[in-house]
Design an enzyme around this catalytic site. Structure first.
Site, PDB file in Angstrom:
ATOM      1  N   LYS A 199      -9.658   4.933   3.017  1.00  0.00           N
ATOM      2  CA  LYS A 199     -10.436   5.888   2.240  1.00  0.00           C
ATOM      3  C   LYS A 199     -11.065   6.947   3.144  1.00  0.00           C
ATOM      4  CE  LYS A 199      -9.369   3.518  -1.262  1.00  0.00           C
ATOM      5  NZ  LYS A 199      -8.592   3.797  -2.379  1.00  0.00           N
ATOM      6  N   ASN A 228       4.528  -1.037 -19.550  1.00  0.00           N
ATOM      7  CA  ASN A 228       4.212   0.372 -19.282  1.00  0.00           C
ATOM      8  C   ASN A 228       5.484   1.173 -19.006  1.00  0.00           C
ATOM      9  OD1 ASN A 228       1.496  -0.120 -19.637  1.00  0.00           O
ATOM     10  ND2 ASN A 228       1.121  -0.519 -17.458  1.00  0.00           N
ATOM     11  N   ASN A 286      -0.377  -2.340  -9.676  1.00  0.00           N
ATOM     12  CA  ASN A 286       0.465  -2.933 -10.710  1.00  0.00           C
ATOM     13  C   ASN A 286       1.533  -1.960 -11.197  1.00  0.00           C
ATOM     14  OD1 ASN A 286      -0.394  -5.791 -11.901  1.00  0.00           O
ATOM     15  ND2 ASN A 286      -2.184  -4.782 -11.008  1.00  0.00           N
ATOM     16  N   CYS A 332      -7.903   0.206 -11.467  1.00  0.00           N
ATOM     17  CA  CYS A 332      -7.445   0.646 -12.778  1.00  0.00           C
ATOM     18  C   CYS A 332      -5.923   0.619 -12.903  1.00  0.00           C
ATOM     19  CB  CYS A 332      -7.988   2.033 -13.105  1.00  0.00           C
ATOM     20  SG  CYS A 332      -9.760   2.020 -13.401  1.00  0.00           S
ATOM     21  N   SER A 358     -10.242   3.262  -8.822  1.00  0.00           N
ATOM     22  CA  SER A 358     -10.167   1.951  -8.191  1.00  0.00           C
ATOM     23  C   SER A 358     -10.143   0.839  -9.238  1.00  0.00           C
ATOM     24  CB  SER A 358     -11.366   1.755  -7.268  1.00  0.00           C
ATOM     25  OG  SER A 358     -11.377   2.765  -6.296  1.00  0.00           O
ATOM     26  N   ASN A 373     -13.572  -8.581  -6.833  1.00  0.00           N
ATOM     27  CA  ASN A 373     -12.955  -7.583  -5.939  1.00  0.00           C
ATOM     28  C   ASN A 373     -12.320  -8.267  -4.722  1.00  0.00           C
ATOM     29  OD1 ASN A 373     -12.291  -4.899  -5.162  1.00  0.00           O
ATOM     30  ND2 ASN A 373     -14.043  -4.830  -3.758  1.00  0.00           N
ATOM     31  N   SER A 374     -11.913  -9.542  -4.879  1.00  0.00           N
ATOM     32  CA  SER A 374     -11.181 -10.184  -3.773  1.00  0.00           C
ATOM     33  C   SER A 374      -9.840  -9.472  -3.617  1.00  0.00           C
ATOM     34  CB  SER A 374     -10.997 -11.676  -4.043  1.00  0.00           C
ATOM     35  OG  SER A 374     -10.394 -11.898  -5.294  1.00  0.00           O
ATOM     36  N   ARG A 375      -9.332  -9.462  -2.376  1.00  0.00           N
ATOM     37  CA  ARG A 375      -8.171  -8.608  -2.077  1.00  0.00           C
ATOM     38  C   ARG A 375      -7.142  -9.317  -1.212  1.00  0.00           C
ATOM     39  NH1 ARG A 375      -8.276  -2.836  -3.773  1.00  0.00           N
ATOM     40  NH2 ARG A 375     -10.172  -2.786  -5.019  1.00  0.00           N
ATOM     41  N   ARG A 382     -16.775  -1.479  -1.623  1.00  0.00           N
ATOM     42  CA  ARG A 382     -17.228  -0.195  -1.089  1.00  0.00           C
ATOM     43  C   ARG A 382     -18.655   0.082  -1.568  1.00  0.00           C
ATOM     44  NH1 ARG A 382     -15.336   3.609  -3.479  1.00  0.00           N
ATOM     45  NH2 ARG A 382     -13.894   2.589  -4.897  1.00  0.00           N
ATOM     46  N   ASP A 436      -1.565   3.417  -3.302  1.00  0.00           N
ATOM     47  CA  ASP A 436      -2.975   3.831  -3.315  1.00  0.00           C
ATOM     48  C   ASP A 436      -3.187   5.287  -2.893  1.00  0.00           C
ATOM     49  OD1 ASP A 436      -5.673   2.831  -3.851  1.00  0.00           O
ATOM     50  OD2 ASP A 436      -6.077   3.136  -1.730  1.00  0.00           O
ATOM     51  N   HIS A 468      -5.649  10.136  -4.284  1.00  0.00           N
ATOM     52  CA  HIS A 468      -5.775   8.697  -4.553  1.00  0.00           C
ATOM     53  C   HIS A 468      -4.707   8.310  -5.572  1.00  0.00           C
ATOM     54  CE1 HIS A 468      -8.712   5.211  -5.823  1.00  0.00           C
ATOM     55  NE2 HIS A 468      -7.801   4.797  -4.972  1.00  0.00           N
ATOM     56  N   TYR A 510     -16.243  -4.886   5.274  1.00  0.00           N
ATOM     57  CA  TYR A 510     -15.393  -4.974   4.091  1.00  0.00           C
ATOM     58  C   TYR A 510     -14.486  -3.763   3.863  1.00  0.00           C
ATOM     59  CZ  TYR A 510     -13.448  -6.085  -0.287  1.00  0.00           C
ATOM     60  OH  TYR A 510     -12.523  -6.357  -1.254  1.00  0.00           O
ATOM     61  N   GLY A 511     -13.213  -4.002   3.717  1.00  0.00           N
ATOM     62  CA  GLY A 511     -12.193  -3.086   3.177  1.00  0.00           C
ATOM     63  C   GLY A 511     -12.416  -1.609   3.417  1.00  0.00           C
TER      64      GLY A 511
HETATM   65  P1  GTP Z   1      -7.513  -0.230  -6.156  1.00  0.00           P
HETATM   66  O1  GTP Z   1      -6.778  -1.049  -5.143  1.00  0.00           O
HETATM   67  O2  GTP Z   1      -8.964  -0.583  -6.247  1.00  0.00           O
HETATM   68  O3  GTP Z   1      -7.342   1.234  -5.948  1.00  0.00           O
HETATM   69  O4  GTP Z   1      -6.961  -0.684  -7.610  1.00  0.00           O
HETATM   70  P2  GTP Z   1      -5.602  -0.341  -8.393  1.00  0.00           P
HETATM   71  O5  GTP Z   1      -5.754   0.970  -9.088  1.00  0.00           O
HETATM   72  O6  GTP Z   1      -4.449  -0.512  -7.499  1.00  0.00           O
HETATM   73  O7  GTP Z   1      -5.592  -1.457  -9.543  1.00  0.00           O
HETATM   74  P3  GTP Z   1      -4.693  -2.782  -9.703  1.00  0.00           P
HETATM   75  O8  GTP Z   1      -3.261  -2.469  -9.969  1.00  0.00           O
HETATM   76  O9  GTP Z   1      -4.980  -3.686  -8.582  1.00  0.00           O
HETATM   77  O10 GTP Z   1      -5.296  -3.385 -11.047  1.00  0.00           O
HETATM   78  C1  GTP Z   1      -6.662  -3.673 -11.179  1.00  0.00           C
HETATM   79  C2  GTP Z   1      -6.928  -4.556 -12.370  1.00  0.00           C
HETATM   80  O11 GTP Z   1      -6.409  -3.959 -13.556  1.00  0.00           O
HETATM   81  C3  GTP Z   1      -6.270  -5.923 -12.252  1.00  0.00           C
HETATM   82  O12 GTP Z   1      -7.173  -6.904 -12.680  1.00  0.00           O
HETATM   83  C4  GTP Z   1      -5.089  -5.838 -13.180  1.00  0.00           C
HETATM   84  O13 GTP Z   1      -4.756  -7.079 -13.701  1.00  0.00           O
HETATM   85  C5  GTP Z   1      -5.547  -4.851 -14.242  1.00  0.00           C
HETATM   86  N1  GTP Z   1      -4.404  -4.083 -14.791  1.00  0.00           N
HETATM   87  C6  GTP Z   1      -3.463  -3.410 -14.085  1.00  0.00           C
HETATM   88  N2  GTP Z   1      -2.534  -2.852 -14.899  1.00  0.00           N
HETATM   89  C7  GTP Z   1      -2.903  -3.170 -16.156  1.00  0.00           C
HETATM   90  C8  GTP Z   1      -2.348  -2.885 -17.452  1.00  0.00           C
HETATM   91  O14 GTP Z   1      -1.318  -2.229 -17.606  1.00  0.00           O
HETATM   92  N3  GTP Z   1      -3.032  -3.370 -18.521  1.00  0.00           N
HETATM   93  C9  GTP Z   1      -4.176  -4.115 -18.375  1.00  0.00           C
HETATM   94  N4  GTP Z   1      -4.769  -4.551 -19.490  1.00  0.00           N
HETATM   95  N5  GTP Z   1      -4.721  -4.416 -17.186  1.00  0.00           N
HETATM   96  C10 GTP Z   1      -4.093  -3.950 -16.091  1.00  0.00           C
HETATM   97  C1  SPV Z   2     -10.352   1.272  -3.847  1.00  0.00           C
HETATM   98  O1  SPV Z   2     -11.517   0.900  -4.074  1.00  0.00           O
HETATM   99  O2  SPV Z   2      -9.853   2.276  -4.405  1.00  0.00           O
HETATM  100  C2  SPV Z   2      -9.504   0.504  -2.926  1.00  0.00           C
HETATM  101  C3  SPV Z   2     -10.128  -0.608  -2.187  1.00  0.00           C
HETATM  102  O3  SPV Z   2      -8.340   0.809  -2.755  1.00  0.00           O
HETATM  103  S1  SPV Z   2     -10.977  -0.076  -0.785  1.00  0.00           S
HETATM  104  O4  SPV Z   2     -10.028   0.023   0.328  1.00  0.00           O
HETATM  105  O5  SPV Z   2     -12.018  -1.075  -0.470  1.00  0.00           O
HETATM  106  O6  SPV Z   2     -11.566   1.215  -1.026  1.00  0.00           O
HETATM  107 MN    MN Z   3      -7.689   2.481  -4.218  1.00  0.00          MN
END
Ligand code: GTP
Ligand code: SPV
Ligand code: MN
Length: 601
Positions: free
Chosen positions: A225, A512, A273, A269, A267, A383-385, A86, A294, A245, A216-217
């Site tokens: 978004k 967690n 997961n 964070c 994003s 940021n590969s998806r 983004r 999301d 979000h 892109y995304g």
């Molecule tokens: P967006 O799709 O951008 O909104 O991201 P998201 O908030 O869904 O984050 P996602 O779950 O994809 O995690 C992003 C990164 O954080 C990845 O590289 C994960 O491996 C890492 N991560 C997720 N949960 C944890 C955790 O509990 N501990 C740690 N150390 N890293 C984590």
């Molecule tokens: C984010 O950045 O919070 C995402 C990926 O979920 S994107 O759809 O590119 O905004």
């Molecule tokens: Mn997001």
């Protein structure tokens, strides 16, 4: 340029699902007159159409074939190397006045912006196909559900929108033929994928989005978004609901009790997961189910907050995803998935940093260049998806299609903080919780172009996504609280606190569950906690840490408050509020003063 594929001419019965609503047809023809495409392709999202578009995308190198034995119906897309995240600096909220967009958004004047964009779109689809995508956000029978149309000249966008939204007939049905019905107008063109001519513009008052110059995304899947958050948050305020979000997950106890929680993390964070968490062995009989990963749309019903996930797929971060960190995601992306900007192995499989097993001896990196484990560059872009349908998720919640949504027991805020912020704590009440959200901060990630690892305030994880004045947004949160007779409890978490050695103190991921369990205990009014200046903190024995290999000093550190760090933190809150000016509600200023006072001896 590889993305700028020429027009395609489908066989009869494909690409002719013309909608019946006259307002939609008028708009499409107006855009076609401007962009001058070779032909118009009316999408219906059917399997036949999808197969046709995949075949054409393979021919035109928009998709790369993968080994269909290893990853059935999966494809790789490489976006332009200048277009991998983004772009917040090129994202605009075009309200009649600058004040309506507020200090956290880039603003540009609507009339001038329309004129500029029309100039860029003039003849932009020459020799190319213009796709019209009808889509629906939210379950078919939800009062929150919205219809959008996206016009695009990118097949990748069509294929992705089919995964990410409820596309085709179902959306046309929901909209009906009333020319005055509410629907979102989205226009996207790749142009020449030039960062100098890349603009993501929102016109909340017109329910319109125009995005040019990116493939892109979040810049181009306009449902996500742009509609579900930026336009969505604007509509939510005027219509009395919330667009956030946030992930949404269900927690089922061995006794069969069930709670739902929503969590806002910025994003990259940890939302995906957390939403797919598998509890460790010690939590036998506990089960986590995913409603969304999301975005949450929430409304009040009988004094409680109810949430739906408007999306139909996951656009998730690939690097770091493994059977160890997130088995449900791994199972989800084993088939029927589009990968963007990961590495390609010599046997036609996909690879990324953090995948299970050893790295391949040779691969093509996300740009398509030779890569070996000795290479300095990463094989997969950070940021590969993956783009994968929710149906692929083995932990999908049973009530995902429930129109009324799921009742939310707790809201969790959280970010990436190496220091200062404890593993978990609970707000004293709703308004204090709004303060936690309003002042949350996180170290920046690769999800947006720009520096990584810099602490920035990201209120409610909505800094890049709130489509109106952030002061009014805070007030909307406070107002929603007044209408909730049975509000969710509010918490803050930080999985990312580091020790003196620079390593994460907390194991994260499945573990967690231990924090989530305390949150659920608090919701059931039977979890222990100690009062602290920042809120209710668990003491170490309030957390179930059985069978976890963690040093008790690390636990003390995770749950500890360093008064010097918090002095700086409160000063940063003040600095942030000051930077916003007079728009910050009095109640939040009061919360800040009370927080500061609680740290005084
Ligand atoms: P967006 O799709 O951008 O909104 O991201 P998201 O908030 O869904 O984050 P996602 O779950 O994809 O995690 C992003 C990164 O954080 C990845 O590289 C994960 O491996 C890492 N991560 C997720 N949960 C944890 C955790 O509990 N501990 C740690 N150390 N890293 C984590
Ligand atoms: C984010 O950045 O919070 C995402 C990926 O979920 S994107 O759809 O590119 O905004
Ligand atoms: Mn997001």
């Amino acid at each position: 340029m590889k993305n700028l594929a020429p027009a395609i001419f489908p066989p009869k019965g494909i690409g002719d699902a013309k909608p019946g609503n006259a307002a939609v047809l008028d708009w499409v023809h107006e855009i076609a007159a401007l962009t001058e495409p070779e032909n118009i392709f009316w999408c219906d999202g059917s399997d036949r159409e999808n197969e046709f578009l995949i075949a054409e995308s393979l021919k035109q190198n928009v998709l790369i074939e993968l080994n269909q034995k290893k990853v059935p119906r999966c494809y790789l897309h490489r976006s332009d190397p200048n277009d991998v995240a983004r772009v917040e600096q090129f994202t605009f909220v075009c309200t009649p006045t600058k004040e309506e967009a507020g200090p956290t958004n880039n603003w540009s004047e609507p009339r001038e912006t329309y004129a500029k964009l029309r100039g860029l779109l003039k003849g932009a689809m020459h020799g190319r196909t213009m796709f019209v995508i009808p889509y629906m956000m939210g379950p078919a029978d939800s009062p929150l559900t919205k219809v959008g149309f996206e016009i695009t000249d990118s097949k990748y966008v069509v294929l992705s929108m089919r995964i990410m939204t409820r596309m085709g007939e179902i959306a046309l049905k929901r909209l009906g033929n009333d020319p005055h019905a509410e629907w979102n107008r989205g226009v996207h063109s790749l142009l020449d994928v030039n960062p100098e001519r890349r603009f993501i513009c929102h016109f909340p008052q017109d329910n319109t989005i125009i995005s040019v110059g990116s493939g892109y995304g979040g810049n181009v899947l306009l449902s996500k978004k742009c509609l579900a958050l930026r336009i969505g948050s604007y509509l939510a305020r005027t219509q009395g609901w919330m667009a956030e979000h946030m992930l949404i997950l269900g927690v089922e106890s061995p006794e069969g009790g069930k709670h739902y929680v929503a969590a806002a993390f910025p994003s990259a964070c940890g939302k995906t997961n957390f939403a797919m968490l598998i509890p460790p062995a010690h939590f036998k009989g506990w089960k986590i189910t995913t409603v969304g990963d999301d975005i949450a749309w929430m409304r009040i019903r009988d004094g409680r907050l109810y949430a739906v996930n408007p999306e139909n797929g996951y656009f998730g971060v690939v690097p770091g995803t493994s059977y160890k960190s997130n088995p449900n995601a791994m199972r989800s992306i084993a088939h029927d998935t589009i990968y963007t900007n990961v590495a390609l192995t010599d046997d036609g499989d996909v690879w990324w940093e953090g995948k299970d097993g050893p790295p391949p001896a040779h691969a093509f990196d996300w740009r398509g260049d030779d890569w070996t484990p000795e290479s300095k560059e990463k094989a997969a872009h950070p940021n590969s998806r993956f783009t994968t349908p929710v149906r692929n998720n083995p932990a999908l919640d049973f009530d995902i299609e429930k129109g009324e949504g799921v009742p939310i027991s707790a809201i969790i805020f959280g970010g990436r903080r190496s220091d200062t912020v404890p593993l978990v704590y609970q707000a004293f009440d709703w308004n204090h919780g709004v303060y936690l959200g309003a002042t949350m901060a996180s170290e920046t990630t690769a999800a947006a172009a720009g520096a990584v690892g810099r602490v920035r305030r990201d209120p409610m994880a909505m800094l890049p996504f709130c489509g109106y004045n952030i002061g009014d947004y805070f007030q909307h949160w406070l107002d929603m609280g007044k209408r909730l007779t049975n509000p969710p409890l509010i918490f803050n978490v930080n999985w990312f606190r580091k020790g003196a050695d620079g390593k994460f103190l907390w194991p994260g991921f499945g573990e967690n569950m231990r924090v989530l369990k305390w949150i659920i205990d608090r919701c059931e009014r039977n979890g222990g906690a100690v009062e602290s200046p920042v809120g209710w903190l668990p003491s170490p024995h309030d957390l179930d840490l059985a069978e976890l290999d963690i040093d008790h000093n690390a636990v003390d550190e995770l749950l500890g408050l360093d008064h010097e760090e918090w002095k700086k933190e409160i000063a940063a809150h003040k600095e942030f509020f000051d930077s916003l000016g007079r728009i910050v509600p009095e109640e939040l200023q009061k919360q800040r003063e009370q927080l500061a006072a609680r740290f005084e001896p």
